[in-house]
Design a protein around this motif. Sequence first.
Motif, PDB file in Angstrom:
ATOM      1  N   GLY A 148      -8.333  -1.411   4.589  1.00 36.48           N
ATOM      2  CA  GLY A 148      -7.915  -0.317   4.985  1.00 36.48           C
ATOM      3  C   GLY A 148      -8.164   0.369   6.437  1.00 36.48           C
ATOM      4  N   ARG A 149      -9.275   0.047   7.051  1.00 32.53           N
ATOM      5  CA  ARG A 149      -9.833   0.310   8.228  1.00 32.53           C
ATOM      6  C   ARG A 149      -8.965  -0.252   9.348  1.00 32.53           C
ATOM      7  NH1 ARG A 149     -15.554  -2.317   8.274  1.00 32.53           N
ATOM      8  NH2 ARG A 149     -15.399  -0.944   6.574  1.00 32.53           N
ATOM      9  N   ASN A 150      -7.666  -1.137   9.040  1.00 33.23           N
ATOM     10  CA  ASN A 150      -6.737  -1.564   9.945  1.00 33.23           C
ATOM     11  C   ASN A 150      -5.691  -0.467   9.966  1.00 33.23           C
ATOM     12  OD1 ASN A 150      -7.705  -4.302  10.951  1.00 33.23           O
ATOM     13  ND2 ASN A 150      -7.975  -4.392   8.641  1.00 33.23           N
ATOM     14  N   VAL A 151      -5.815   0.634  10.241  1.00 32.66           N
ATOM     15  CA  VAL A 151      -5.080   1.886  10.175  1.00 32.66           C
ATOM     16  C   VAL A 151      -3.922   1.661  11.366  1.00 32.66           C
ATOM     17  CG1 VAL A 151      -6.324   3.598  11.586  1.00 32.66           C
ATOM     18  CG2 VAL A 151      -4.685   4.359   9.723  1.00 32.66           C
ATOM     19  N   ASP A 152      -4.462   0.912  12.509  1.00 37.04           N
ATOM     20  CA  ASP A 152      -3.487   0.875  13.513  1.00 37.04           C
ATOM     21  C   ASP A 152      -2.353   0.128  13.187  1.00 37.04           C
ATOM     22  OD1 ASP A 152      -5.627  -1.254  13.373  1.00 37.04           O
ATOM     23  OD2 ASP A 152      -4.973  -1.980  15.338  1.00 37.04           O
ATOM     24  N   LEU A 153      -2.615  -0.807  12.370  1.00 35.53           N
ATOM     25  CA  LEU A 153      -1.449  -1.654  11.831  1.00 35.53           C
ATOM     26  C   LEU A 153      -0.652  -1.274  10.845  1.00 35.53           C
ATOM     27  CD1 LEU A 153      -3.174  -5.113  12.490  1.00 35.53           C
ATOM     28  CD2 LEU A 153      -1.745  -3.962  14.292  1.00 35.53           C
ATOM     29  N   LEU A 154      -1.350  -0.588   9.833  1.00 35.21           N
ATOM     30  CA  LEU A 154      -1.017  -0.206   8.726  1.00 35.21           C
ATOM     31  C   LEU A 154      -0.257   1.203   8.406  1.00 35.21           C
ATOM     32  CD1 LEU A 154      -3.884  -1.532   6.524  1.00 35.21           C
ATOM     33  CD2 LEU A 154      -1.532  -2.668   6.653  1.00 35.21           C
ATOM     34  N   ALA A 155      -0.633   2.031   9.234  1.00 33.71           N
ATOM     35  CA  ALA A 155      -0.187   3.336   8.894  1.00 33.71           C
ATOM     36  C   ALA A 155       1.319   3.657   9.436  1.00 33.71           C
ATOM     37  CB  ALA A 155      -0.988   4.384   9.718  1.00 33.71           C
ATOM     38  N   LEU A 197       0.790  -1.112   0.064  1.00 33.97           N
ATOM     39  CA  LEU A 197       0.075   0.197   0.066  1.00 33.97           C
ATOM     40  C   LEU A 197       0.769   1.254   0.022  1.00 33.97           C
ATOM     41  CD1 LEU A 197      -2.815  -0.980   2.680  1.00 33.97           C
ATOM     42  CD2 LEU A 197      -2.804  -1.047  -0.045  1.00 33.97           C
ATOM     43  N   ALA A 198       2.138   1.041   0.660  1.00 27.34           N
ATOM     44  CA  ALA A 198       3.116   2.355   0.663  1.00 27.34           C
ATOM     45  C   ALA A 198       3.522   2.787  -1.080  1.00 27.34           C
ATOM     46  CB  ALA A 198       4.104   1.947   1.613  1.00 27.34           C
ATOM     47  N   ARG A 199       3.736   1.414  -1.476  1.00 31.66           N
ATOM     48  CA  ARG A 199       4.138   1.819  -3.007  1.00 31.66           C
ATOM     49  C   ARG A 199       3.044   2.530  -3.710  1.00 31.66           C
ATOM     50  NH1 ARG A 199       6.450  -2.938  -6.955  1.00 31.66           N
ATOM     51  NH2 ARG A 199       6.303  -1.867  -8.825  1.00 31.66           N
ATOM     52  N   VAL A 200       1.733   1.980  -3.409  1.00 32.88           N
ATOM     53  CA  VAL A 200       0.792   2.643  -4.076  1.00 32.88           C
ATOM     54  C   VAL A 200       0.388   4.198  -3.860  1.00 32.88           C
ATOM     55  CG1 VAL A 200      -1.804   2.786  -4.465  1.00 32.88           C
ATOM     56  CG2 VAL A 200      -0.551   0.550  -4.406  1.00 32.88           C
ATOM     57  N   VAL A 201       0.449   4.212  -2.552  1.00 33.22           N
ATOM     58  CA  VAL A 201       0.573   5.900  -2.091  1.00 33.22           C
ATOM     59  C   VAL A 201       1.603   6.450  -2.438  1.00 33.22           C
ATOM     60  CG1 VAL A 201       0.727   7.176   0.047  1.00 33.22           C
ATOM     61  CG2 VAL A 201      -0.813   5.201   0.030  1.00 33.22           C
ATOM     62  N   SER A 202       2.763   5.913  -2.796  1.00 31.49           N
ATOM     63  CA  SER A 202       4.020   7.007  -3.169  1.00 31.49           C
ATOM     64  C   SER A 202       3.779   7.394  -4.702  1.00 31.49           C
ATOM     65  CB  SER A 202       5.142   6.062  -3.258  1.00 31.49           C
ATOM     66  OG  SER A 202       5.293   4.808  -4.416  1.00 31.49           O
ATOM     67  N   ARG A 228       6.756   4.762   7.341  1.00 28.24           N
ATOM     68  CA  ARG A 228       8.192   4.598   7.735  1.00 28.24           C
ATOM     69  C   ARG A 228       8.787   4.291   6.083  1.00 28.24           C
ATOM     70  NH1 ARG A 228       7.026   1.923  12.451  1.00 28.24           N
ATOM     71  NH2 ARG A 228       6.869  -0.062  11.435  1.00 28.24           N
ATOM     72  N   GLU A 229       7.993   3.622   5.431  1.00 26.67           N
ATOM     73  CA  GLU A 229       8.541   3.230   4.099  1.00 26.67           C
ATOM     74  C   GLU A 229       8.512   4.171   3.077  1.00 26.67           C
ATOM     75  OE1 GLU A 229       7.805  -0.236   0.470  1.00 26.67           O
ATOM     76  OE2 GLU A 229       7.724  -0.738   2.742  1.00 26.67           O
ATOM     77  N   LEU A 230       7.380   5.259   3.277  1.00 19.43           N
ATOM     78  CA  LEU A 230       7.154   6.191   2.392  1.00 19.43           C
ATOM     79  C   LEU A 230       8.407   7.263   2.617  1.00 19.43           C
ATOM     80  CD1 LEU A 230       3.367   6.714   2.704  1.00 19.43           C
ATOM     81  CD2 LEU A 230       4.857   6.160   0.572  1.00 19.43           C
ATOM     82  N   ALA A 231       8.730   7.458   3.903  1.00 19.34           N
ATOM     83  CA  ALA A 231       9.905   8.394   4.221  1.00 19.34           C
ATOM     84  C   ALA A 231      10.974   8.112   3.605  1.00 19.34           C
ATOM     85  CB  ALA A 231      10.244   8.441   5.706  1.00 19.34           C
ATOM     86  N   GLU A 232      11.208   6.865   3.366  1.00 20.62           N
ATOM     87  CA  GLU A 232      12.548   6.099   2.476  1.00 20.62           C
ATOM     88  C   GLU A 232      12.481   6.672   0.962  1.00 20.62           C
ATOM     89  OE1 GLU A 232      12.888   2.306   3.655  1.00 20.62           O
ATOM     90  OE2 GLU A 232      13.441   2.807   5.807  1.00 20.62           O
ATOM     91  N   THR A 233      11.119   6.900   0.474  1.00 20.82           N
ATOM     92  CA  THR A 233      11.070   6.902  -1.045  1.00 20.82           C
ATOM     93  C   THR A 233      10.564   8.210  -1.516  1.00 20.82           C
ATOM     94  OG1 THR A 233       8.846   6.132  -0.816  1.00 20.82           O
ATOM     95  CG2 THR A 233      10.672   4.494  -1.039  1.00 20.82           C
ATOM     96  N   ILE A 234      10.082   9.103  -0.690  1.00 26.01           N
ATOM     97  CA  ILE A 234       9.478  10.282  -1.080  1.00 26.01           C
ATOM     98  C   ILE A 234       9.717  11.386  -0.208  1.00 26.01           C
ATOM     99  CG2 ILE A 234       7.492   9.174  -2.447  1.00 26.01           C
ATOM    100  CD1 ILE A 234       5.469   9.998  -0.414  1.00 26.01           C
ATOM    101  N   PRO A 235       9.878  12.584  -0.778  1.00 26.37           N
ATOM    102  CA  PRO A 235      10.197  13.926   0.004  1.00 26.37           C
ATOM    103  C   PRO A 235       9.598  14.358   1.099  1.00 26.37           C
ATOM    104  CG  PRO A 235       9.974  14.724  -1.933  1.00 26.37           C
ATOM    105  CD  PRO A 235       9.886  12.911  -2.203  1.00 26.37           C
ATOM    106  N   LEU A 236       8.043  14.212   0.844  1.00 25.83           N
ATOM    107  CA  LEU A 236       6.787  14.662   1.600  1.00 25.83           C
ATOM    108  C   LEU A 236       6.010  13.485   1.712  1.00 25.83           C
ATOM    109  CD1 LEU A 236       6.263  18.078  -0.256  1.00 25.83           C
ATOM    110  CD2 LEU A 236       7.633  17.773   1.976  1.00 25.83           C
TER     111      LEU A 236
END
Length: 384
Positions: free
Chosen positions: A326-333, A303-308, A338-346
């Motif tokens: 998607g509603r399992n945000v407590d486990l996914l967010a 999902l992080a790849r999709v969001v990127s 963390r993964e997005l922070a390694e791939t995109i600036p914002l």
Amino acid sequence: MRALNQRLVLDRLREHGEATRPEIATVTGLSKPTVGQALLDLEQHGLVRAIGRRLDRPGRAAVVYRTAPDAGYIVGVDVGRRALHVAVADLDGVVVARVEQPNRSRSGAMLVRTVGESVARALGEAGLTGDDIVVTVVGTPGIPDVEAGTVHRSPNLPGWERRGLLGELMGLLSANGSTVLVENDANLCAVGEHARGAAQGVDVVACLTVGTGIGLGILLGGNLFRGARGAAGEIADLPYGRVPAGVTSHRPGPVEVVAAGDAVVSEARSAGLTVPTAKAVFDLARSGDALAMRVVADEASKLARVVSVVTAVLDPGLIVLAGGIGRNVDLLADPMRRELAETIPLVPDIVGGELGDDAVLVGAIATAMDTAWDLVFERRVLGR
């Protein structure tokens, strides 16, 4: 001019709530006599009503007016793979009846009949008839194509892509004069979360729905963005890598095959877990099961790849996770961030939807309200 004054007064009451004649005159710039005549006309048309007098100020107590939300009604329909949800609401969006039933349809024609029966049942529970309904909004997976009378890219609903079937559904629901609108369910989810959920007040929103399928609803400037042909947000078609073993499909896109519910179950079983549903996987992960936690971490990475990709194109102020997975945000967010922070600036803020299974219905009702008031005004005041 008389009708224009009535519309101005009605819009003031809709937007700002109950008010007195002097208050309406101050806001609209109309004279008090003009406002008084408009209120009298609207009251005779059944569009506003007096609800009392204001006694908290010196002088003669002023009559307080508000809109008459029972001047017409709205129906919202959420067509899902596993269940149908129907809600009947007044013109202010207050729900007066609801119906939920399993979707056991094995053909498009059967599903059309089931939708019609569910709507009729909801109207019966509300004590209404089809003549009371002004607008019906249907949320469905895929891309509604009214001209072709079909829904494109809706593989999880058997027979739903048959040419002409959408026209049959709209004809059934409009038989008593209701205006019928058909919208993608992820789009309505985004509208619902923006109207009454997690995305209130945010201008640029991407609502990622992950469940049986996967989709994206996009709001730009607070308004729904559909694209040139209604296909904006069809992220199931984004390219992806390997497809999990054992996942069967009916032409879903690569991302849907890799990241939707069946894929989570398949990954869990490949890891050695015996689970019937994606929900069971997340429940095990929440209880600390190491294998399930690994599967959930893998889902978060997908999902992080999709969001990127979404973030690179839209730069959303908010990502709303919705749907059964998607509603399992407590486990996914957190792992997604963390993964997005390694791939995109914002990295955009990632939150869970607040409306749960009601998101599409809330979006359907919110979508219908302006159109419904317009139609009621035209019919009662303008005689159209």
